[in-house]
Design an enzyme around this catalytic site. Structure first.
Site, PDB file in Angstrom:
ATOM      1  N   ALA A   1       0.839  -1.196   0.000  1.00 47.26           N
ATOM      2  CA  ALA A   1       0.000   0.000   0.000  1.00 47.26           C
ATOM      3  C   ALA A   1       0.875   1.246   0.000  1.00 47.26           C
ATOM      4  CB  ALA A   1      -0.915  -0.002   1.212  1.00 47.26           C
TER       5      ALA A   1
ATOM      6  N   LYS B   1       6.773   3.621  16.628  1.00 45.63           N
ATOM      7  CA  LYS B   1       6.953   3.972  18.035  1.00 45.63           C
ATOM      8  C   LYS B   1       5.913   4.962  18.531  1.00 45.63           C
ATOM      9  CE  LYS B   1      10.495   7.252  16.549  1.00 45.63           C
ATOM     10  NZ  LYS B   1      10.601   6.724  15.181  1.00 45.63           N
TER      11      LYS B   1
ATOM     12  N   GLU C   1       9.988  -4.933  17.321  1.00 45.68           N
ATOM     13  CA  GLU C   1      11.393  -4.765  17.700  1.00 45.68           C
ATOM     14  C   GLU C   1      12.013  -3.506  17.100  1.00 45.68           C
ATOM     15  OE1 GLU C   1      14.192  -5.136  19.897  1.00 45.68           O
ATOM     16  OE2 GLU C   1      13.412  -7.181  19.787  1.00 45.68           O
TER      17      GLU C   1
ATOM     18  N   VAL D   1      12.057   0.776  18.653  1.00 47.62           N
ATOM     19  CA  VAL D   1      12.819   1.491  19.676  1.00 47.62           C
ATOM     20  C   VAL D   1      14.279   1.693  19.306  1.00 47.62           C
ATOM     21  CG1 VAL D   1      13.670   1.386  22.057  1.00 47.62           C
ATOM     22  CG2 VAL D   1      11.289   0.847  21.548  1.00 47.62           C
TER      23      VAL D   1
ATOM     24  N   GLY E   1      16.132   0.272  16.371  1.00 49.00           N
ATOM     25  CA  GLY E   1      16.569  -0.206  15.068  1.00 49.00           C
ATOM     26  C   GLY E   1      16.938  -1.668  15.080  1.00 49.00           C
TER      27      GLY E   1
ATOM     28  N   ILE F   1      19.049  -3.202  16.966  1.00 45.75           N
ATOM     29  CA  ILE F   1      19.499  -3.745  18.248  1.00 45.75           C
ATOM     30  C   ILE F   1      18.442  -4.681  18.835  1.00 45.75           C
ATOM     31  CG2 ILE F   1      20.293  -3.195  20.566  1.00 45.75           C
ATOM     32  CD1 ILE F   1      20.999  -0.400  19.536  1.00 45.75           C
TER      33      ILE F   1
ATOM     34  N   GLY G   1      22.395  13.056   6.764  1.00 43.96           N
ATOM     35  CA  GLY G   1      21.152  12.298   6.742  1.00 43.96           C
ATOM     36  C   GLY G   1      20.732  11.748   8.087  1.00 43.96           C
TER      37      GLY G   1
ATOM     38  N   ASP H   1      10.924  11.965  20.035  1.00 43.42           N
ATOM     39  CA  ASP H   1      11.238  10.625  19.552  1.00 43.42           C
ATOM     40  C   ASP H   1      11.692   9.733  20.706  1.00 43.42           C
ATOM     41  OD1 ASP H   1      12.150   8.766  17.135  1.00 43.42           O
ATOM     42  OD2 ASP H   1      13.841   8.866  18.518  1.00 43.42           O
TER      43      ASP H   1
ATOM     44  N   LYS I   1       9.933   6.219  22.677  1.00 41.12           N
ATOM     45  CA  LYS I   1      10.688   4.978  22.886  1.00 41.12           C
ATOM     46  C   LYS I   1      10.797   4.640  24.372  1.00 41.12           C
ATOM     47  CE  LYS I   1      13.357   5.695  18.648  1.00 41.12           C
ATOM     48  NZ  LYS I   1      14.671   6.054  18.075  1.00 41.12           N
TER      49      LYS I   1
END
Length: 432
Positions: A42, A104, A128, A131, A133, A135, A186, A200, A204
Site C-alpha cells: 500500500a 513507536k 522490535e 525502539v 533499530g 538492536i 542524513g 522521539d 521509545k
C-alpha cells in the site's frame, strides 16, 4: 503454502524490507518453514515501483482492502504516525492478521488498545524495530528477562542527538554547527524538532518502561521530556572538567519501594567510565540493570533503512514460526498497574553553574539555600572573574522537586547574577 505479507509503506524502510525478502528468500523459507511472498504493497501514489523491481500490480492505494484480504497472513506497517496506521492495524488484527510494526509513536500513545485487540483475536503484534533499530532489545526485555526483576533501563535511543552531543564534545563544535552536519549526513530531518526536543526518545522510553516493568500505564505523555537545544559549550566543558560527558538519556526506573516507575528523557552528565559514555556518533545503546542478571548492555545501529528492516524481518520470522505452530505471543494479560510518579519525586543530582558577586559570604549564602531545601552539596569549585566569580556545584542525590526549588531560590538571590546552566548528573546506581 507460502506466507503472504502485506506491506504498508514503501519508503526507505519499506523498500529495504522488500529487498531483504527477495535476497534472503531461501534463508527465510528455511528459518520459518514456509516461503514468504509479498501479497501487496500500500502506497499513497501509484506510478512507480520504488526501485523494488516488483510487479506494478502489487502496488495499491487501497490499504484498508489490502490488510483485510483473505489471502494475507501478515501485515508489516512502516508508514509511521498515528492515523491511518492505527485504524489499519486494528482492521488487520480484527481480520485475523498478525502485525509487525516499527511505529513507536502509535505504540507509545495507544499500545494497550492494539495489544488488547491482538490478544482477543489470538494474533501477534511484534515491534522490535520501534525502539532501537537493529538492536535486539525488546525481545530480551519481554522474554529473556521475564523471570527477573528489572530495576532500571537507561540508554541512548536517538542517534541524531547523540551525534550532535558527540561532535560538541569531541570536536568542540557548537550546537547549530553539529546539527547542520547531522542534517548533511542524513542523521537529522530538515525539521529536527522530534529529535532535538526529545519527542522521539520519549515515545521509545514509554515502550521500554511498559515492557521492563510490565505496566500498561505508561504513555508518551507520562514521560518527563527535555531536549538538547539548551546544551552549551560551557556545559560540555564543565562535564569534561568533572571527568564526564553529556549524553541524551532515556531513563526508566523502578522506585525503591517498587510501587511506581519514573520515566524521563533529558541530557545528562555521565562519568566517562560509564559504558554509555563511550557510545559515539549516531549509534544507540541501552544499559539494563536487573536484580539477578546484573548489568547488561545492548549496542548497535539504532536507525536507517537496512538496520530497521533487519529488525522487521526478525519479527517476521518469529511471527511466521508462531503461525505455523498455531500460537501467538503477546504482552500477556499480566499488568502490574504500576503508576508513573511525577518528575519531582525522582531522586537525581544537579550540576549548577552560577555567576555570582565575588565578595565574602556569597558561598555561605548559596549553601544556606541548598540547606533550606534539604539538598546537600557534594562538591564546589569557584573561579574569580574580577568583581564576579563562577561557582560550579554538584549536589548529592535529592528529589528533583527540591533541586528545582533550590535553583529557583538561587535565581532570586541578589548575590547571584545568573544561573548559567543546570544539568542532571547520572551514574550507576543513582536514580529514584
Amino acid at each position: 503454502m507460502a506466507m503472504k505479507v502485506a506491506l504498508l509503506g514503501c519508503g526507505v524502510v519499506g523498500a529495504e524490507v522488500v529487498r531483504l525478502i527477495d535476497e534472503q528468500s531461501e534463508e527465510l523459507a528455511a528459518r520459518i518453514g514456509t516461503p514468504v511472498e509479498i501479497g501487496g504493497i500500500a502506497v499513497r501514489r501509484l506510478g512507480r515501483t520504488r526501485g523494488t523491481g516488483l510487479d506494478p500490480e502489487l502496488f495499491t492505494t487501497d490499504a484498508a482492502s489490502l490488510v483485510t484480504r483473505d489471502d494475507i497472513d501478515l501485515v508489516v506497517e512502516v508508514i509511521g504516525g498515528i492515523e491511518p496506521a492505527r485504524s489499519l492495524i486494528l482492521a488487520a488484527i480484527k481480520a485475523g492478521k498478525s502485525v509487525v510494526t516499527a511505529n513507536k509513536a502509535l505504540l507509545a500513545e495507544d499500545g494497550a488498545t492494539i495489544h488488547d485487540a491482538a490478544r482477543e483475536a489470538g494474533v501477534d503484534v511484534y515491534y522490535e524495530a520501534a525502539v532501537a533499530g537493529a538492536i535486539p532489545l525488546l525481545r530480551p526485555l519481554r522474554d529473556s528477562l521475564a523471570g527477573d526483576r528489572v530495576r532500571r533501563v537507561m540508554g541512548i535511543v536517538n542517534g541524531t542527538t547523540n551525534f550532535i552531543l558527540d561532535r560538541m564534545d569531541s570536536q568542540g563544535a557548537g550546537f547549530a554547527e553539529s546539527l547542520e552536519e547531522a542534517q548533511a549526513l542524513g542523521y537529522a530531518e530538515a525539521d529536527p524538532t522530534a529529535d532535538v526536543e526529545g519527542f522521539d526518545a520519549a515515545a521509545k522510553a514509554a515502550i521500554l518502561a511498559r515492557l521492563a516493568f510490565h505496566t500498561r500505564q505508561v504513555t508518551a505523555a507520562d514521560v518527563h521530556r527535555e531536549g538538547i537545544t539548551g546544551v552549551t559549550a560551557a556545559d560540555i566543558a564543565s562535564a569534561k572538567a568533572m571527568g564526564c560527558v553529556v549524553k541524551p538519556l532515556a531513563i526508566c526506573q523502578l522506585s525503591e519501594d517498587g510501587a511506581s516507575v519514573g520515566v524521563r528523557v533529558h541530557p545528562a552528565m555521565l562519568p566517562r567510565e560509564h559504558p554509555l559514555a563511550t557510545v559515539g556518533g549516531a549509534y544507540n545503546a541501552v544499559f539494563v540493570e536487573a536484580e539477578s542478571a546484573g548489568r547488561l548492555m545492548f549496542y548497535g545501529a539504532g536507525a536507517g533503512g537496512a538496520p530497521t528492516a533487519s529488525a522487521v524481518l526478525g519479527d517476521l520470522v518469529a511471527v511466521g514460526r508462531n503461525r505455523l505452530a498455531s500460537t501467538s505471543v503477546g504482552e500477556g494479560a499480566h499488568d502490574t498497574g504500576l503508576p508513573v510518579h511525577p518528575m519531582g519525586a525522582t531522586v537525581t543530582r544537579y550540576h549548577l553553574s552560577l555567576d555570582v558577586a565575588d565578595r565574602p559570604g556569597v558561598l555561605a549564602r548559596v549553601a544556606e539555600v541548598f540547606a533550606e531545601n534539604g539538598v546537600s552539596i557534594m562538591n564546589v569549585r569557584q573561579e574569580g572573574r574580577g568583581d564576579d566569580a563562577q561557582l560550579v556545584l554538584v549536589s548529592h542525590p535529592a528529589p528533583d522537586a527540591a533541586l528545582d526549588a533550590t535553583v529557583e531560590r538561587l535565581r532570586a538571590l541578589d548575590e547571584v547574577r545568573s544561573v548559567a546552566s543546570v544539568m542532571r548528573v547520572e551514574a550507576l546506581g543513582t536514580g529514584i
